[in-house]
Design a protein around this motif. Structure first.
Motif, PDB file in Angstrom:
ATOM      1  N   HIS A   1     117.803 -34.962 108.728  1.00 38.64           N
ATOM      2  CA  HIS A   1     117.653 -33.647 108.096  1.00 38.64           C
ATOM      3  C   HIS A   1     117.935 -33.822 106.596  1.00 38.64           C
ATOM      4  N   PRO A   2     117.068 -33.241 105.730  1.00 36.99           N
ATOM      5  CA  PRO A   2     117.290 -33.448 104.287  1.00 36.99           C
ATOM      6  C   PRO A   2     118.636 -32.908 103.803  1.00 36.99           C
ATOM      7  N   MET A   3     119.238 -31.973 104.533  1.00 40.50           N
ATOM      8  CA  MET A   3     120.575 -31.515 104.118  1.00 40.50           C
ATOM      9  C   MET A   3     121.610 -32.614 104.365  1.00 40.50           C
ATOM     10  N   ALA A   4     121.405 -33.403 105.416  1.00 42.83           N
ATOM     11  CA  ALA A   4     122.318 -34.526 105.676  1.00 42.83           C
ATOM     12  C   ALA A   4     122.207 -35.529 104.529  1.00 42.83           C
ATOM     13  N   ILE A   5     120.971 -35.749 104.084  1.00 42.85           N
ATOM     14  CA  ILE A   5     120.758 -36.685 102.972  1.00 42.85           C
ATOM     15  C   ILE A   5     121.389 -36.125 101.692  1.00 42.85           C
ATOM     16  N   MET A   6     121.210 -34.824 101.466  1.00 46.50           N
ATOM     17  CA  MET A   6     121.788 -34.198 100.258  1.00 46.50           C
ATOM     18  C   MET A   6     123.308 -34.356 100.234  1.00 46.50           C
ATOM     19  N   CYS A   7     123.956 -34.070 101.379  1.00 52.65           N
ATOM     20  CA  CYS A   7     125.434 -34.190 101.428  1.00 52.65           C
ATOM     21  C   CYS A   7     125.847 -35.592 101.012  1.00 52.65           C
ATOM     22  N   GLY A   8     125.149 -36.587 101.584  1.00 49.45           N
ATOM     23  CA  GLY A   8     125.520 -37.970 101.318  1.00 49.45           C
ATOM     24  C   GLY A   8     125.241 -38.377  99.882  1.00 49.45           C
ATOM     25  N   VAL A   9     124.033 -38.084  99.413  1.00 51.69           N
ATOM     26  CA  VAL A   9     123.634 -38.573  98.084  1.00 51.69           C
ATOM     27  C   VAL A   9     124.416 -37.846  96.981  1.00 51.69           C
ATOM     28  N   VAL A  10     124.624 -36.542  97.126  1.00 54.49           N
ATOM     29  CA  VAL A  10     125.367 -35.823  96.079  1.00 54.49           C
ATOM     30  C   VAL A  10     126.831 -36.298  96.053  1.00 54.49           C
ATOM     31  N   GLY A  11     127.415 -36.499  97.233  1.00 55.62           N
ATOM     32  CA  GLY A  11     128.789 -37.029  97.274  1.00 55.62           C
ATOM     33  C   GLY A  11     128.854 -38.388  96.592  1.00 55.62           C
ATOM     34  N   ALA A  12     127.791 -39.189  96.782  1.00 51.78           N
ATOM     35  CA  ALA A  12     127.773 -40.542  96.206  1.00 51.78           C
ATOM     36  C   ALA A  12     127.680 -40.525  94.683  1.00 51.78           C
ATOM     37  N   LEU A  13     127.225 -39.412  94.103  1.00 53.64           N
ATOM     38  CA  LEU A  13     127.151 -39.361  92.630  1.00 53.64           C
ATOM     39  C   LEU A  13     128.526 -39.648  92.007  1.00 53.64           C
ATOM     40  N   SER A  14     129.601 -39.298  92.728  1.00 50.73           N
ATOM     41  CA  SER A  14     130.960 -39.554  92.205  1.00 50.73           C
ATOM     42  C   SER A  14     131.156 -41.017  91.866  1.00 50.73           C
ATOM     43  N   ALA A  15     130.467 -41.880  92.636  1.00 49.56           N
ATOM     44  CA  ALA A  15     130.653 -43.319  92.440  1.00 49.56           C
ATOM     45  C   ALA A  15     129.855 -43.844  91.249  1.00 49.56           C
ATOM     46  N   PHE A  16     128.994 -42.994  90.684  1.00 45.77           N
ATOM     47  CA  PHE A  16     128.114 -43.448  89.601  1.00 45.77           C
ATOM     48  C   PHE A  16     128.524 -42.927  88.225  1.00 45.77           C
ATOM     49  N   TYR A  17     129.286 -41.851  88.214  1.00 43.81           N
ATOM     50  CA  TYR A  17     129.544 -41.198  86.927  1.00 43.81           C
ATOM     51  C   TYR A  17     131.040 -41.061  86.631  1.00 43.81           C
ATOM     52  N   HIS A  18     131.731 -42.192  86.635  1.00 42.40           N
ATOM     53  CA  HIS A  18     133.160 -42.181  86.329  1.00 42.40           C
ATOM     54  C   HIS A  18     133.421 -41.630  84.934  1.00 42.40           C
ATOM     55  N   ASP A  19     132.364 -41.697  84.085  1.00 44.07           N
ATOM     56  CA  ASP A  19     132.561 -41.246  82.712  1.00 44.07           C
ATOM     57  C   ASP A  19     132.563 -39.717  82.588  1.00 44.07           C
ATOM     58  N   SER A  20     132.389 -39.002  83.712  1.00 41.69           N
ATOM     59  CA  SER A  20     132.428 -37.544  83.597  1.00 41.69           C
ATOM     60  C   SER A  20     133.241 -36.912  84.718  1.00 41.69           C
ATOM     61  N   THR A  21     134.236 -37.633  85.216  1.00 43.14           N
ATOM     62  CA  THR A  21     135.013 -37.069  86.323  1.00 43.14           C
ATOM     63  C   THR A  21     136.456 -36.734  85.943  1.00 43.14           C
ATOM     64  N   ASP A  22     136.770 -36.757  84.651  1.00 41.07           N
ATOM     65  CA  ASP A  22     138.102 -36.309  84.225  1.00 41.07           C
ATOM     66  C   ASP A  22     138.047 -34.778  84.112  1.00 41.07           C
ATOM     67  N   ILE A  23     138.487 -34.131  85.159  1.00 40.22           N
ATOM     68  CA  ILE A  23     138.272 -32.676  85.223  1.00 40.22           C
ATOM     69  C   ILE A  23     139.114 -31.898  84.210  1.00 40.22           C
ATOM     70  N   SER A  24     140.109 -32.553  83.615  1.00 40.15           N
ATOM     71  CA  SER A  24     140.924 -31.837  82.617  1.00 40.15           C
ATOM     72  C   SER A  24     140.221 -31.828  81.248  1.00 40.15           C
ATOM     73  N   ASP A  25     139.147 -32.587  81.119  1.00 39.15           N
ATOM     74  CA  ASP A  25     138.429 -32.672  79.847  1.00 39.15           C
ATOM     75  C   ASP A  25     137.194 -31.750  79.891  1.00 39.15           C
TER      76      ASP A  25
END
Ligand code: CMC
Length: 427
Positions: A129-153
């Motif tokens: 189901h494409p929603m299953a793919i969305m959950c996985g792929v969007v969650g995986a974005l965290s592993a690609f963008y360490h340069d924008s995950t400092d939530i206090s900034d």
């Protein structure tokens, strides 16, 4: 001292401040109630609970009103674009032409996906189901963008918000392409946000893609209608996940998971499946009787809403958009007649009148999306794509609030009281 609400409990009377919003019901501030009385309040479905303070979206369910930053949804759907509404939700004001251009340009510069992320798709079954793919792929974005995950900034928050809004169409279109076995189509940043998504979804490398402007406009309007909706289940999920300090990509993946359910975003898929099951108008009375039968789990999908007890204003726009799309594509779908007849019969039935059950945004959206060519499994994905701006705007609002705390509800415990462990041989 402003207005106070007295709560009298266990021989004790507490004074609780009554807080006033700019419009809408006042709220009783019970934050100190537990400390004063050693009692919790009990509201499992949050039917009487304001979970946060927010300046984004206002709904008056009795009057069928939906405002984004004060602007009625009907006016935005008629005059605005999804990019403009996104800017409005994120920044609080409508943009000037220059600000809108800059914002649209910025979003268009984040549409591509990292090549490693594209590899993720191949790990899924083709029939996932494409929603299953969305959950996985969007969650995986965290592993690609360490340069924008400092939530206090604030700058990190801004960049991650832009990335999420920009990449969601690419992620959604790729999920679709994967399911039908076609190669992914790269973004074309010269197109509009919605035009680019349509091309990535329906275009093929072998020939030029032509999009009917009326369909592009209808799709953009559908995105506007889904952009935000106050503290609904998925938005509350995003806020709760974000309250622990989790990164925005993980929070939005949590929102997508929540949205998937048939009582929430999954209802548009369920509504069209239901209309197909009903088929012709002569079968409608049978399904209405089933919906009213307490012993039958069947519900009219696309009907009823926790907040709207009058017409859902989004459904009004959606209904008129059906005709526009049919005319543009020169198609017709007998299910539209079935849907309108179902609405008519249900709204003249005492059960639906008494319970104030009206068509919601999902009732007509499936008919449009199906006419455009989307399979039902993609419907909720489109909802997720559009709601992403609402989720990130709400998440940002929460993190920017200096008084923000981790969300930590309590419970009414009804399990066993303390007892001693018994060895397995004695049980
Ligand atoms: N068909 C038949 N009866 C219904 C329906 C329906 N679609 N919706 C509610 N009812 C009845 C329900 O049985 C209950 O009856 P009673 O008081 O006799 O027990 C009464 O109306 C109140 O319903 P509820 O489930 O207590 O209300 P809720 O606020 O918890 O649920 C809802 C709201 C949207 C989940 C519900 O109306 C529903 O399940 N609708 C169908 C699914 C749907 O269309 N969801 C999309 C919502 S809009 C888009 C979004 O937010 O994602």
């Amino acid at each position: 001292m402003g207005e106070q609400a007295k709560i009298s409990v266990g021989g004790m009377v507490t004074d609780n401040a009554v807080l006033k919003g700019s419009v809408g019901p006042d709220v009783i501030d019970i934050r100190k109630l537990y400390a004063q009385t050693k009692m919790f309040t009990f509201d499992p479905g949050f039917t009487s609970t304001a979970s946060c303070e927010s300046a984004l979206t206002y709904i008056d369910g009795e009057e069928g009103v939906l405002l984004h930053r004060g602007y009625p949804i009907g006016q935005l759907a008629e005059n605005s674009s999804f990019m403009e509404v996104s800017y409005l939700l994120l920044n609080g004001e409508l943009p000037t032409a220059e600000k809108l251009d800059n914002f649209t340009y910025t979003i268009s510069r984040h549409t591509m996906l990292h090549e490693q992320l594209m590899q993720f798709y191949r790990g899924f079954r083709r029939d996932a189901h494409p929603m299953a793919i969305m959950c996985g792929v969007v969650g995986a974005l965290s592993a690609f963008y360490h340069d924008s995950t400092d939530i206090s900034d604030p700058q990190h928050r801004k960049i991650s918000s832009h990335r999420l809004i920009a990449k969601m169409p690419t992620i959604a279109a790729a999920a679709y392409k994967y399911s039908i076995g076609q190669p992914f189509v790269s973004p074309d940043n010269s197109l509009s946000y919605t035009g680019n998504f349509m091309r990535m979804t329906f275009g093929v490398a072998a020939e030029p893609y032509e999009l009917h402007p009326a369909v592009e406009q209808a799709m953009d309007r559908i995105f506007i209608l889904h952009a935000d909706h106050e503290q609904n289940a998925s938005t509350s999920t995003v806020r709760l996940a974000g309250s622990s300090g989790a990164n925005p990509f993980a929070c939005i993946a949590a929102g997508i998971a929540c949205l998937w359910g048939p009582a929430h975003g999954g209802a548009n898929e369920a509504a069209l499946n239901m209309l197909r099951e009903i088929g012709t108008p002569d079968k409608i009375p049978h399904f209405i009787e089933r919906a009213k039968d307490k012993n039958d789990p069947f519900r009219l999908m696309g009907f009823g809403h926790r907040v709207y007890k009058n017409y859902d204003p989004r459904a009004t726009v959606m209904q008129s958009t059906v005709r526009e799309v049919f005319d543009a594509l020169k198609v017709d779908d007998p299910l539209f007649e079935t849907a309108m007849r179902l609405e008519e019969l249900a709204l003249s039935d005492d059960y639906f009148i008494e319970k104030k059950l009206f068509p919601n945004v999902d009732f007509y959206s499936g008919i449009i999306l199906s006419a455009i060519g989307f399979p039902t499994t993609m419907f909720t994905v489109l909802f997720a794509l559009a709601r992403t701006v609402g989720w990130v705007a709400q998440w940002n609002e929460m993190i920017s609030d200096p008084g923000q705390k981790i969300g930590r509800p309590r419970q009414l415990y009804t399990g066993p009281t303390q007892r001693d462990y018994s060895p397995i041989g004695n049980r």
